[in-house]
Design a protein around this motif. Structure first.
Motif, short mmCIF file in Angstrom:
data_model
loop_
_atom_site.label_atom_id
_atom_site.label_comp_id
_atom_site.label_asym_id
_atom_site.label_seq_id
_atom_site.Cartn_x
_atom_site.Cartn_y
_atom_site.Cartn_z
N PHE A 1 4.35 -10.10 -34.38
CA PHE A 1 3.76 -11.42 -34.38
C PHE A 1 2.78 -11.55 -35.54
O PHE A 1 2.12 -10.60 -35.91
N CYS A 25 0.26 -7.72 -27.34
CA CYS A 25 0.44 -9.16 -27.26
C CYS A 25 0.81 -9.54 -25.83
O CYS A 25 1.74 -8.99 -25.25
N PRO A 27 2.01 -12.65 -23.76
CA PRO A 27 2.47 -14.04 -23.83
C PRO A 27 1.90 -14.87 -22.67
O PRO A 27 1.99 -14.48 -21.52
N GLN A 30 5.06 -20.26 -21.98
CA GLN A 30 6.51 -20.17 -21.96
C GLN A 30 7.08 -20.79 -23.23
O GLN A 30 6.55 -21.79 -23.73
N PRO A 31 8.17 -20.24 -23.76
CA PRO A 31 8.74 -20.77 -25.00
C PRO A 31 9.15 -22.24 -24.92
O PRO A 31 9.15 -22.94 -25.93
N ASP A 32 9.44 -22.73 -23.72
CA ASP A 32 9.86 -24.13 -23.59
C ASP A 32 8.69 -25.11 -23.57
O ASP A 32 8.87 -26.32 -23.50
N TRP A 34 6.84 -26.37 -25.84
CA TRP A 34 6.69 -26.65 -27.27
C TRP A 34 5.46 -27.50 -27.55
O TRP A 34 4.72 -27.22 -28.50
N LEU A 37 2.34 -25.43 -27.39
CA LEU A 37 2.29 -24.50 -28.51
C LEU A 37 1.82 -25.20 -29.79
O LEU A 37 1.12 -24.61 -30.61
N GLN A 38 2.17 -26.47 -29.95
CA GLN A 38 1.77 -27.22 -31.14
C GLN A 38 0.27 -27.48 -31.17
O GLN A 38 -0.32 -27.61 -32.24
N TRP A 40 -2.02 -25.48 -29.42
CA TRP A 40 -2.73 -24.26 -29.05
C TRP A 40 -3.85 -23.92 -30.03
O TRP A 40 -4.98 -23.66 -29.64
#
Length: 129
Positions: A1, A25, A27, A30-32, A34, A37-38, A40
């Motif tokens: 990462f 790391c 996590p 969750q990857p979904d 999005w 995450l934008q 964060w």
């Protein structure tokens, strides 16, 4: 990462792009997710400059880097309508599984490093079986 690590100590909040190569790391998103995450990075930057994280507020046992991380996670959770996690819940759900896994890998690495072993990849036809 790749990224920046935020950490809190007696000198306040720090942002480091290196020096954390040996970290684990964990996590948290969750990857979904999005959209989260934008945002964060900006959420973390805003959180890190709050008065609670000034250097003079640091206390080694009660108000430390762990407190910083958990408070940020709980801020994000509450913003998404989820309940806050206690220290015990956070440790059990997120930290212990990753540290246990890392410990297993370190044990295997140490065992291999002290013996005359080497690892080679399997031929492609054997990998698919």
């Amino acid at each position: 990462f790749a990224g920046v690590v935020y950490h809190y100590d007696q000198e306040g909040v720090h942002r480091a792009g290196s020096g954390w190569e040996q970290c684990i790391c964990v996590p948290l998103v969750q990857p979904d997710m999005w959209e989260l995450l934008q945002h964060w990075d900006s959420l973390l930057e805003e959180f890190s400059v709050e008065e609670a994280w000034l250097p003079h507020r640091y206390q080694e046992q009660q108000h430390n880097c762990y407190t910083f991380a958990l408070a940020f996670v709980n801020r994000v959770r509450q913003g998404r309508g989820r309940a806050a996690l206690s220290k015990a819940q956070f440790t059990e759900s997120f930290l212990l599984p990753r540290t246990t896994e890392a410990s297993r890998y370190l044990t295997v690495h140490q065992q291999l490093a002290h013996r005359d072993f080497y690892i080679v990849p399997l031929p492609e036809e054997q990998q698919e079986q």
